[in-house]
Design an enzyme around this catalytic site. Structure first.
Site, PDB file in Angstrom:
ATOM      1  N   LYS A  45       0.846  -1.202   0.000  1.00 13.65           N
ATOM      2  CA  LYS A  45       0.000   0.000   0.000  1.00 13.65           C
ATOM      3  C   LYS A  45       0.880   1.250   0.000  1.00 13.65           C
ATOM      4  O   LYS A  45       0.628   2.201  -0.755  1.00 13.65           O
ATOM      5  CB  LYS A  45      -0.925  -0.005   1.234  1.00 13.65           C
ATOM      6  CG  LYS A  45      -2.030  -1.048   1.148  1.00 13.65           C
ATOM      7  CD  LYS A  45      -2.796  -1.236   2.461  1.00 13.65           C
ATOM      8  CE  LYS A  45      -3.798  -2.388   2.318  1.00 13.65           C
ATOM      9  NZ  LYS A  45      -4.538  -2.697   3.551  1.00 13.65           N
TER      10      LYS A  45
ATOM     11  N   GLN B 161      -4.652  -1.381   9.748  1.00 16.32           N
ATOM     12  CA  GLN B 161      -4.561  -2.709   9.148  1.00 16.32           C
ATOM     13  C   GLN B 161      -5.150  -3.757  10.103  1.00 16.32           C
ATOM     14  O   GLN B 161      -4.827  -3.783  11.288  1.00 16.32           O
ATOM     15  CB  GLN B 161      -3.093  -3.026   8.819  1.00 16.32           C
ATOM     16  CG  GLN B 161      -2.887  -4.320   8.050  1.00 16.32           C
ATOM     17  CD  GLN B 161      -3.488  -4.304   6.640  1.00 16.32           C
ATOM     18  OE1 GLN B 161      -3.613  -3.251   6.015  1.00 16.32           O
ATOM     19  NE2 GLN B 161      -3.873  -5.462   6.147  1.00 16.32           N
TER      20      GLN B 161
ATOM     21  N   ASP C  61     -11.114   2.896   4.291  1.00 16.71           N
ATOM     22  CA  ASP C  61     -11.476   1.471   4.219  1.00 16.71           C
ATOM     23  C   ASP C  61     -12.999   1.300   4.126  1.00 16.71           C
ATOM     24  O   ASP C  61     -13.478   0.212   3.801  1.00 16.71           O
ATOM     25  CB  ASP C  61     -11.001   0.744   5.489  1.00 16.71           C
ATOM     26  CG  ASP C  61      -9.755  -0.084   5.251  1.00 16.71           C
ATOM     27  OD1 ASP C  61      -9.573  -0.559   4.114  1.00 16.71           O
ATOM     28  OD2 ASP C  61      -8.985  -0.272   6.207  1.00 16.71           O
TER      29      ASP C  61
HETATM   30  N1  GUN Z   1      -6.898  -6.782   6.340  1.00 13.23           N
HETATM   31  C1  GUN Z   1      -7.318  -7.566   5.321  1.00 13.23           C
HETATM   32  N2  GUN Z   1      -7.996  -6.847   4.399  1.00 13.23           N
HETATM   33  C2  GUN Z   1      -7.989  -5.569   4.860  1.00 13.23           C
HETATM   34  C3  GUN Z   1      -8.529  -4.356   4.344  1.00 13.23           C
HETATM   35  O1  GUN Z   1      -9.154  -4.283   3.282  1.00 13.23           O
HETATM   36  N3  GUN Z   1      -8.311  -3.257   5.112  1.00 13.23           N
HETATM   37  C4  GUN Z   1      -7.642  -3.310   6.292  1.00 13.23           C
HETATM   38  N4  GUN Z   1      -7.500  -2.179   6.979  1.00 13.23           N
HETATM   39  N5  GUN Z   1      -7.139  -4.405   6.789  1.00 13.23           N
HETATM   40  C5  GUN Z   1      -7.307  -5.533   6.068  1.00 13.23           C
END
Ligand code: GUN
Length: 287
Positions: A53, A97, A120
């Protein structure tokens, strides 16, 4: 042969558009959009995702602000960090995350994020906005799934869509997006009876169960479109690990189109995170 939908190529287009948007904003005198990423602990998969990311942010001209916290960081400290990021005008998006360590209440943490910075789309305000079709920020993986589907489907009205998995991150929000497009959506899960029979009626299958090769060839109607959201790491007999999707793609030659794993939904998720960050920054500038 089924068409293989190229998620990498589509994600590259979204990233290029996002980078062009950022360049235009900055040329107009606005600050570069800023994304704060919070990682608590050192879960290996989370480390990989966060690394990707941040690398993509850099390429698109988005400022990424990384907060790596020790696994035993008290919940109050995580909440205080979110409060500070909510108040920071240079931060347009906040991503925590998941999963979080067991001593931290994930719902409490996600609820603390300012909804306008919730890139998100997990905050209850954004969930509510999605379910009422009233804007807000939409979760990245479902957004990516819709862009992949849009590359092979023009009109969703009346299509039978079977979503496998009812998670808050994928199953539920993608169902809302498909309903908004007037598809007939069936959300299935681990307790669904006769799932292969249900799936076989689908014009579109979105498989997000996290169960490797759950969807077999005989589950899929000829000409159906299959989106594979699964990413499970499996260890082969020789000790090597690889990523496996929810669909036995090698049995899906009779489908109209399928997404590969890897190279399908995964790259789209990151691309949509960046486009959500730019959207949040644009909305903040007119607020
Ligand atoms: N962990 C697995 N998928 C995601 C996601 O789309 N966003 C976040 N913040 N954590 C994750």
């Amino acid at each position: 042969m089924a068409e293989i939908i190229d998620g990498k190529a589509l994600a590259a287009q979204v990233l290029a558009r996002t980078a062009a948007d950022v360049a235009e904003m900055v040329a107009g005198g606005a600050p570069a959009p800023g994304l704060a990423v919070i990682l608590v602990g050192s879960d290996p998969a989370s480390e990989v995702y966060v690394g990707r990311k941040i690398a993509q942010c850099r390429k698109a001209g988005i400022t990424s602000i990384e907060h790596r916290l020790a696994v035993d960081t008290p919940q109050e400290q995580v909440l205080a960090l979110i409060d500070a990021l909510n108040a920071d005008a240079g931060v347009h998006g906040i991503l925590v995350q998941l999963p979080l360590p067991a001593h931290i209440d994930a719902a409490l943490v996600l609820d603390r994020i300012e909804p306008g910075k919730d890139v998100d789309g997990f905050h209850p305000v954004n969930v509510g906005r999605l379910s009422t079709g009233t804007g807000g920020l939409v979760p990245c993986t479902p957004l990516g799934v819709m862009l992949l589907l849009d590359s092979v489907i023009d009109d969703y009205r009346g299509l039978n869509v079977v979503v496998i998995g009812k998670s808050n991150i994928v199953g539920k929000p993608v169902s809302m997006l498909l309903l908004e497009r007037e598809a007939t959506v069936t959300v299935t899960h681990i307790e669904t009876r006769d799932l292969p029979d249900v799936a076989r009626k689908a014009d579109v299958i979105v498989a997000a169960a996290g169960a490797p090769h759950l969807v077999r060839g005989y589950w899929v109607k000829p000409g159906a479109v299959v989106i594979d959201v699964g990413i499970t790491r499996v260890t082969d007999f020789d000790g090597k690990t690889r990523i496996v999707g929810d669909c036995a793609t090698h049995e899906l030659d009779h489908a109209k189109a399928v997404t590969p794993v890897p190279g399908g939904v995964g790259p789209m998720t990151i691309a949509c995170l960046l486009s959500n960050t730019v959207l949040a920054a644009k909305r903040a500038s007119v607020a």
